[in-house]
Design an enzyme around this catalytic site. Structure first.
Site, short mmCIF file in Angstrom:
data_model
loop_
_atom_site.label_atom_id
_atom_site.label_comp_id
_atom_site.label_asym_id
_atom_site.label_seq_id
_atom_site.Cartn_x
_atom_site.Cartn_y
_atom_site.Cartn_z
N LYS A 100 0.87 -1.19 0.00
CA LYS A 100 0.00 0.00 0.00
C LYS A 100 0.90 1.23 0.00
CE LYS A 100 -3.87 2.03 2.62
NZ LYS A 100 -4.78 1.87 3.79
N SER A 143 -9.78 1.92 2.74
CA SER A 143 -8.86 2.66 1.91
C SER A 143 -7.83 1.79 1.19
CB SER A 143 -8.10 3.70 2.75
OG SER A 143 -7.30 3.06 3.73
N SER A 158 -10.01 -0.43 6.99
CA SER A 158 -9.40 -0.35 5.66
C SER A 158 -8.72 -1.61 5.15
CB SER A 158 -8.41 0.80 5.60
OG SER A 158 -9.11 1.99 5.38
N1 GLN Z 1 -13.40 4.24 6.15
C1 GLN Z 1 -12.73 4.69 7.31
C2 GLN Z 1 -12.29 6.12 7.13
O1 GLN Z 1 -12.58 6.67 6.13
C3 GLN Z 1 -11.56 3.82 7.66
C4 GLN Z 1 -10.34 4.10 6.89
C5 GLN Z 1 -9.16 3.32 7.34
O2 GLN Z 1 -9.30 2.31 8.05
N2 GLN Z 1 -7.99 3.80 7.00
O3 GLN Z 1 -11.69 6.71 7.97
#
Ligand code: GLN
Length: 495
Positions: free
Chosen positions: A78, A153, A177
């Site tokens: 990532k 994400s 995410s």
């Molecule tokens: N969807 C969540 C957010 O937008 C989690 C994102 C994540 O775990 N990085 O913050």
């Protein structure tokens, strides 16, 4: 022999060890595949030359007989992990062209284990999002239906595994995410207990929540990757001081007295009633229930439990995470890293223009929310209250774990949604995080395991949550399920 792209981490490792295949051949085969396929937007950066050089080194280790379980395995990271030999953007324009002078600890550990990084994977900007549509570069597409989002994400990480571009990837999970894109793309992902993997060199979003983890096809592949990624790191003050773990051995370790065909005998799985609300999509409900029935067949006992503050996890998370983000992101000011506005009047103007140009709308929204809830007049009303509730949410889990060993439910209330539908109302996407946020706030380990197909044939993930440091137990249950079912082996049509 199967084509390289059809092999998971464990299978490919066996092929490499037997010298039926070299790492160079495997790496080249995947690079060719990535090149040949219409782009799904999974990669932000590909490093063909570097990857081949790493593969040649891995082959030398394999030839010399000092190879580990992951030597020569191609994977990708990532783009939130800093890497010395590849650019790092965190999916943001503000870091375009940035080169880190060092590798994130997770990357360094995987490199030391002999893995071959092919490139950097697309993600939501600074990991803020649930659809990979907040990437400042381009969205990623779900290989099961390219008109749908892959989740986020860690969208690129999920797409790369689901489309058989690499057998494993790294992701990060702050509020879901790893688990949510794994669920949306029909792969397996685990977010370990907060502190199990080092956060050093993982570009910080919300430091009290951020955690690294692997994404792959199976629990077994995740166990192999997690063993190499995890471990104490003195450079991360919240890294847990525990000896290196062999999660693969823990995954295989049977329960004492488990009868043949009942590997999960004695395992108590709690189903929080709040994880099965009336609003849960019927397709997700059906697939999750089918997965639970499989676990029951394998000997597990299902029982009802309650996590009464589940709904509160949304406002709590969307106060704490932006608060921490507003502080963490203050370092991007045009002085040390990445983008700097071309024209400005004075220092303050340089900061303003740099940040206005460099950050996307979701990141700006969160910086504003975070600054607001931390501001003098509102700190007690928002941030402090959220911290108190966070503790209560964690306590609710401990109440549950008095009755059960694992907690199960859906990862997300629906299957992957259509691309382009999230932009107008960000709170809609926030609400969809409801089942992953509670475990994140508590710092508990959680997994997504594919258990079926829902609307439009889209994959559905079962979420398993364990108590602190029970990754072995989670992986054991997921592995048992995957020995009995084949959802994790299915590939999207055409891949
Ligand atoms: N969807 C969540 C957010 O937008 C989690 C994102 C994540 O775990 N990085 O913050």
């Amino acid at each position: 022999m199967k084509p390289v792209h059809d092999m998971g981490v464990a299978e490919l490792a066996a092929a490499l060890k037997s010298r039926a295949l070299s790492s160079r051949e495997a790496t080249q085969a995947l690079l060719d595949r990535i090149d040949r396929q219409p782009s799904l937007g999974a990669f932000l950066h590909l490093d063909n030359e570097g990857a081949l050089a790493r593969a040649v080194k891995a082959d030398e280790a394999l030839a010399a007989g000092h190879a580990g379980p992951l030597t020569g395995i191609p994977l990708a990271h990532k783009d939130i992990y800093v890497t010395a030999d590849m650019p790092t953007t965190a999916g943001s324009k503000i870091l375009q062209g940035y080169r880190s002078p060092f590798d994130a600890t997770v990357v360094a550990k995987l490199n030391a284990a002999g893995t071959v990084a092919l490139g950097k994977l697309n993600c939501d900007e600074f990991a803020m999002g649930s659809a990979n549509e907040n990437s400042a570069y381009f969205p990623a597409h779900n290989p099961w239906d390219t008109s749908r989002v892959p989740g986020g994400s860690s969208g690129g990480s999920a797409v790369a595994v689901a489309a058989r571009l690499v057998p494993g990837t790294t992701g990060t999970d702050t509020g879901g995410s790893i688990r949510q894109p794994a669920s949306f793309c029909g792969i397996t992902g685990i977010k370990p207990t907060y502190g199990v993997c080092s956060r050093y060199g993982m570009i910080a979003f919300a430091s009290s929540l951020d955690q690294a983890g692997p994404m792959a096809r199976s629990a077994e592949d995740c166990a192999l990757l997690l063993s190499a990624m995890s471990g104490f790191d003195e450079r991360d003050a919240t890294s847990v001081q525990q000896p290196p773990q062999d999660f693969h051995a823990q995954m295989l370790a049977g329960r004492e007295g488990a009868a043949a065909g009942k590997p999960l005998a004695g395992l108590r799985i709690g189903l929080p009633k709040e994880f099965f609300p009336a609003g849960l999509s019927s397709d997700v409900n059906a697939a999750v229930r089918a997965g639970l029935a499989e676990l029951e067949k394998l000997g597990a006992t299902l029982l009802d439990v309650s996590l009464p503050r589940t709904e509160l996890a949304i406002p709590v998370y969307y106060i704490i995470a932006p608060a921490e983000a507003s502080s963490n992101l203050s370092r991007f000011d045009g002085v040390k890293f990445g983008h700097r506005a071309a024209q400005y009047d004075d220092l303050l103007d340089m900061y303003k223009k740099t940040r206005a140009e460099g950050f996307g709308p979701e990141v700006k929204r969160r910086i504003m929310i975070g600054s607001y809830v931390l501001s003098h007049g509102y700190y007690d009303a928002y941030y402090l209250q959220a911290q108190k509730l966070r503790r209560m949410i964690a306590d609710d889990f401990q109440q549950c774990f008095r009755q059960c060993d694992l907690i199960a439910g859906p990862v997300a209330p629906t299957v992957a949604w259509a691309a382009g539908t999230g932009a107008d109302d960000p709170t809609q996407a926030y609400l969809a995080d409801i089942f992953t946020l509670p475990g994140s706030l508590a710092g508990l380990p959680g997994m997504s395991v594919p258990v079926g197909a829902g609307e439009g044939g889209m994959p559905v993930g079962l979420q398993l949550i364990g108590n602190y440091f029970k990754e072995g137990q989670l992986l054991h249950a997921a592995h048992a399920l995957q020995q009995a079912t084949d959802w994790h082996q299915r590939a999207p049509a055409g891949f």
